[in-house]
Design a protein around this motif. Structure first.
Motif, PDB file in Angstrom:
ATOM      1  N   MET A   1     -10.214  40.544-106.678  1.00 11.08           N
ATOM      2  CA  MET A   1      -9.437  41.255-105.686  1.00 11.08           C
ATOM      3  C   MET A   1      -8.168  40.449-105.403  1.00 11.08           C
ATOM      4  SD  MET A   1     -10.466  42.865-101.948  1.00 11.08           S
ATOM      5  CE  MET A   1     -12.164  42.796-102.260  1.00 11.08           C
ATOM      6  N   SER A   2      -7.085  41.168-105.248  1.00 10.84           N
ATOM      7  CA  SER A   2      -5.795  40.538-105.022  1.00 10.84           C
ATOM      8  C   SER A   2      -5.745  39.850-103.659  1.00 10.84           C
ATOM      9  CB  SER A   2      -4.702  41.602-105.095  1.00 10.84           C
ATOM     10  OG  SER A   2      -3.464  41.059-104.730  1.00 10.84           O
ATOM     11  N   PRO A   3      -5.115  38.676-103.590  1.00 13.75           N
ATOM     12  CA  PRO A   3      -4.985  38.022-102.270  1.00 13.75           C
ATOM     13  C   PRO A   3      -4.084  38.797-101.317  1.00 13.75           C
ATOM     14  CG  PRO A   3      -3.837  36.765-103.970  1.00 13.75           C
ATOM     15  CD  PRO A   3      -4.571  37.861-104.658  1.00 13.75           C
ATOM     16  N   TRP A   4      -3.260  39.686-101.850  1.00 16.11           N
ATOM     17  CA  TRP A   4      -2.398  40.484-100.991  1.00 16.11           C
ATOM     18  C   TRP A   4      -3.196  41.478-100.157  1.00 16.11           C
ATOM     19  CZ3 TRP A   4       2.153  39.001 -99.712  1.00 16.11           C
ATOM     20  CH2 TRP A   4       2.890  38.220-100.583  1.00 16.11           C
ATOM     21  N   ILE A   5      -4.316  41.935-100.681  1.00 12.86           N
ATOM     22  CA  ILE A   5      -5.149  42.868 -99.925  1.00 12.86           C
ATOM     23  C   ILE A   5      -5.641  42.206 -98.645  1.00 12.86           C
ATOM     24  CG2 ILE A   5      -7.318  44.145 -99.948  1.00 12.86           C
ATOM     25  CD1 ILE A   5      -6.804  44.677-102.916  1.00 12.86           C
ATOM     26  N   TRP A   6      -6.041  40.948 -98.732  1.00 10.27           N
ATOM     27  CA  TRP A   6      -6.487  40.222 -97.537  1.00 10.27           C
ATOM     28  C   TRP A   6      -5.350  40.059 -96.548  1.00 10.27           C
ATOM     29  CZ3 TRP A   6     -11.402  40.088 -96.835  1.00 10.27           C
ATOM     30  CH2 TRP A   6     -12.256  40.058 -97.927  1.00 10.27           C
ATOM     31  N   PHE A   7      -4.180  39.762 -97.063  1.00  3.25           N
ATOM     32  CA  PHE A   7      -3.016  39.588 -96.191  1.00  3.25           C
ATOM     33  C   PHE A   7      -2.673  40.885 -95.474  1.00  3.25           C
ATOM     34  CE2 PHE A   7       1.613  39.912 -95.620  1.00  3.25           C
ATOM     35  CZ  PHE A   7       1.793  38.873 -94.720  1.00  3.25           C
ATOM     36  N   PHE A   8      -2.597  42.004 -96.198  1.00  3.90           N
ATOM     37  CA  PHE A   8      -2.253  43.286 -95.590  1.00  3.90           C
ATOM     38  C   PHE A   8      -3.327  43.741 -94.609  1.00  3.90           C
ATOM     39  CE2 PHE A   8       0.258  44.119 -99.657  1.00  3.90           C
ATOM     40  CZ  PHE A   8       1.424  43.629 -99.104  1.00  3.90           C
ATOM     41  N   SER A   9      -4.580  43.489 -94.952  1.00  2.00           N
ATOM     42  CA  SER A   9      -5.676  43.853 -94.044  1.00  2.00           C
ATOM     43  C   SER A   9      -5.605  43.047 -92.758  1.00  2.00           C
ATOM     44  CB  SER A   9      -7.019  43.627 -94.725  1.00  2.00           C
ATOM     45  OG  SER A   9      -7.144  44.424 -95.872  1.00  2.00           O
ATOM     46  N   ALA A  10      -5.377  41.756 -92.864  1.00  2.00           N
ATOM     47  CA  ALA A  10      -5.274  40.909 -91.677  1.00  2.00           C
ATOM     48  C   ALA A  10      -4.061  41.309 -90.836  1.00  2.00           C
ATOM     49  CB  ALA A  10      -5.168  39.440 -92.083  1.00  2.00           C
ATOM     50  N   TYR A  11      -2.962  41.652 -91.473  1.00  2.00           N
ATOM     51  CA  TYR A  11      -1.760  42.098 -90.766  1.00  2.00           C
ATOM     52  C   TYR A  11      -2.034  43.379 -89.986  1.00  2.00           C
ATOM     53  CZ  TYR A  11       3.049  43.673 -90.074  1.00  2.00           C
ATOM     54  OH  TYR A  11       4.220  44.110 -89.532  1.00  2.00           O
ATOM     55  N   ALA A  12      -2.705  44.321 -90.622  1.00  2.00           N
ATOM     56  CA  ALA A  12      -3.019  45.591 -89.964  1.00  2.00           C
ATOM     57  C   ALA A  12      -3.985  45.383 -88.801  1.00  2.00           C
ATOM     58  CB  ALA A  12      -3.609  46.564 -90.979  1.00  2.00           C
ATOM     59  N   ILE A  13      -4.992  44.566 -88.986  1.00  2.00           N
ATOM     60  CA  ILE A  13      -5.966  44.311 -87.923  1.00  2.00           C
ATOM     61  C   ILE A  13      -5.298  43.606 -86.748  1.00  2.00           C
ATOM     62  CG2 ILE A  13      -8.033  42.976 -87.336  1.00  2.00           C
ATOM     63  CD1 ILE A  13      -9.034  43.642 -90.177  1.00  2.00           C
ATOM     64  N   PHE A  14      -4.472  42.619 -87.026  1.00  2.00           N
ATOM     65  CA  PHE A  14      -3.777  41.904 -85.963  1.00  2.00           C
ATOM     66  C   PHE A  14      -2.854  42.833 -85.189  1.00  2.00           C
ATOM     67  CE2 PHE A  14      -0.015  39.557 -84.501  1.00  2.00           C
ATOM     68  CZ  PHE A  14      -0.616  38.704 -83.597  1.00  2.00           C
ATOM     69  N   THR A  15      -2.070  43.647 -85.906  1.00  2.00           N
ATOM     70  CA  THR A  15      -1.142  44.574 -85.252  1.00  2.00           C
ATOM     71  C   THR A  15      -1.886  45.568 -84.378  1.00  2.00           C
ATOM     72  OG1 THR A  15       0.423  44.349 -87.069  1.00  2.00           O
ATOM     73  CG2 THR A  15       0.688  46.252 -85.650  1.00  2.00           C
ATOM     74  N   LEU A  16      -2.957  46.134 -84.899  1.00  2.00           N
ATOM     75  CA  LEU A  16      -3.731  47.113 -84.130  1.00  2.00           C
ATOM     76  C   LEU A  16      -4.429  46.479 -82.928  1.00  2.00           C
ATOM     77  CD1 LEU A  16      -5.224  49.289 -86.987  1.00  2.00           C
ATOM     78  CD2 LEU A  16      -3.419  49.898 -85.374  1.00  2.00           C
ATOM     79  N   THR A  17      -4.897  45.250 -83.076  1.00  2.00           N
ATOM     80  CA  THR A  17      -5.561  44.566 -81.964  1.00  2.00           C
ATOM     81  C   THR A  17      -4.584  44.292 -80.826  1.00  2.00           C
ATOM     82  OG1 THR A  17      -7.141  43.542 -83.478  1.00  2.00           O
ATOM     83  CG2 THR A  17      -6.890  42.526 -81.316  1.00  2.00           C
ATOM     84  N   VAL A  18      -3.434  43.736 -81.151  1.00  2.00           N
ATOM     85  CA  VAL A  18      -2.447  43.425 -80.116  1.00  2.00           C
ATOM     86  C   VAL A  18      -1.906  44.712 -79.493  1.00  2.00           C
ATOM     87  CG1 VAL A  18      -0.203  42.367 -79.680  1.00  2.00           C
ATOM     88  CG2 VAL A  18      -1.856  41.201 -81.113  1.00  2.00           C
ATOM     89  N   ALA A  19      -1.643  45.725 -80.309  1.00  2.00           N
ATOM     90  CA  ALA A  19      -1.154  46.997 -79.777  1.00  2.00           C
ATOM     91  C   ALA A  19      -2.211  47.661 -78.903  1.00  2.00           C
ATOM     92  CB  ALA A  19      -0.749  47.921 -80.916  1.00  2.00           C
ATOM     93  N   GLY A  20      -3.456  47.578 -79.284  1.00  2.00           N
ATOM     94  CA  GLY A  20      -4.534  48.153 -78.475  1.00  2.00           C
ATOM     95  C   GLY A  20      -4.683  47.458 -77.133  1.00  2.00           C
ATOM     96  N   TYR A  21      -4.606  46.142 -77.140  1.00  2.00           N
ATOM     97  CA  TYR A  21      -4.700  45.405 -75.879  1.00  2.00           C
ATOM     98  C   TYR A  21      -3.502  45.716 -74.978  1.00  2.00           C
ATOM     99  CZ  TYR A  21      -5.199  41.714 -72.480  1.00  2.00           C
ATOM    100  OH  TYR A  21      -5.321  41.032 -71.302  1.00  2.00           O
ATOM    101  N   ALA A  22      -2.309  45.781 -75.559  1.00  2.00           N
ATOM    102  CA  ALA A  22      -1.128  46.099 -74.760  1.00  2.00           C
ATOM    103  C   ALA A  22      -1.199  47.522 -74.211  1.00  2.00           C
ATOM    104  CB  ALA A  22       0.143  45.921 -75.603  1.00  2.00           C
ATOM    105  N   ALA A  23      -1.726  48.447 -74.998  1.00  2.00           N
ATOM    106  CA  ALA A  23      -1.877  49.831 -74.521  1.00  2.00           C
ATOM    107  C   ALA A  23      -2.879  49.895 -73.374  1.00  2.00           C
ATOM    108  CB  ALA A  23      -2.312  50.734 -75.663  1.00  2.00           C
TER     109      ALA A  23
END
Length: 68
Positions: free
Chosen positions: A1-23
């Motif tokens: 599996m490409s290491p970029w998949i882990w990076f994009f997944s972590a980016y999406a999870i982080f963005t959604l977590t922070v946006a969810g808490y702020a909402a």
């Protein structure tokens, strides 16, 4: 599996977590200034995380790594 998949997944999870808490903070805080600050953070995170520049960069990196 490409290491970029882990990076994009972590980016999406982080963005959604922070946006969810702020909402949640923007909706549930009783102080008007705290709600306004939380809404500003939500707009900033959501704009940076899903904005056109971030999306174009994501697509370019995905194409370079062979995902697209």
């Amino acid at each position: 599996m490409s290491p970029w998949i882990w990076f994009f997944s972590a980016y999406a999870i982080f963005t959604l977590t922070v946006a969810g808490y702020a909402a949640r903070a923007a909706v549930s805080y009783t102080d008007a200034s705290q709600r306004a600050d939380a809404y500003k953070v939500l707009k900033l995170i959501w704009g940076m995380g899903t904005g056109t520049g971030g999306l174009i960069g994501l697509v370019i990196k995905a194409h370079e790594s062979g995902l697209l």
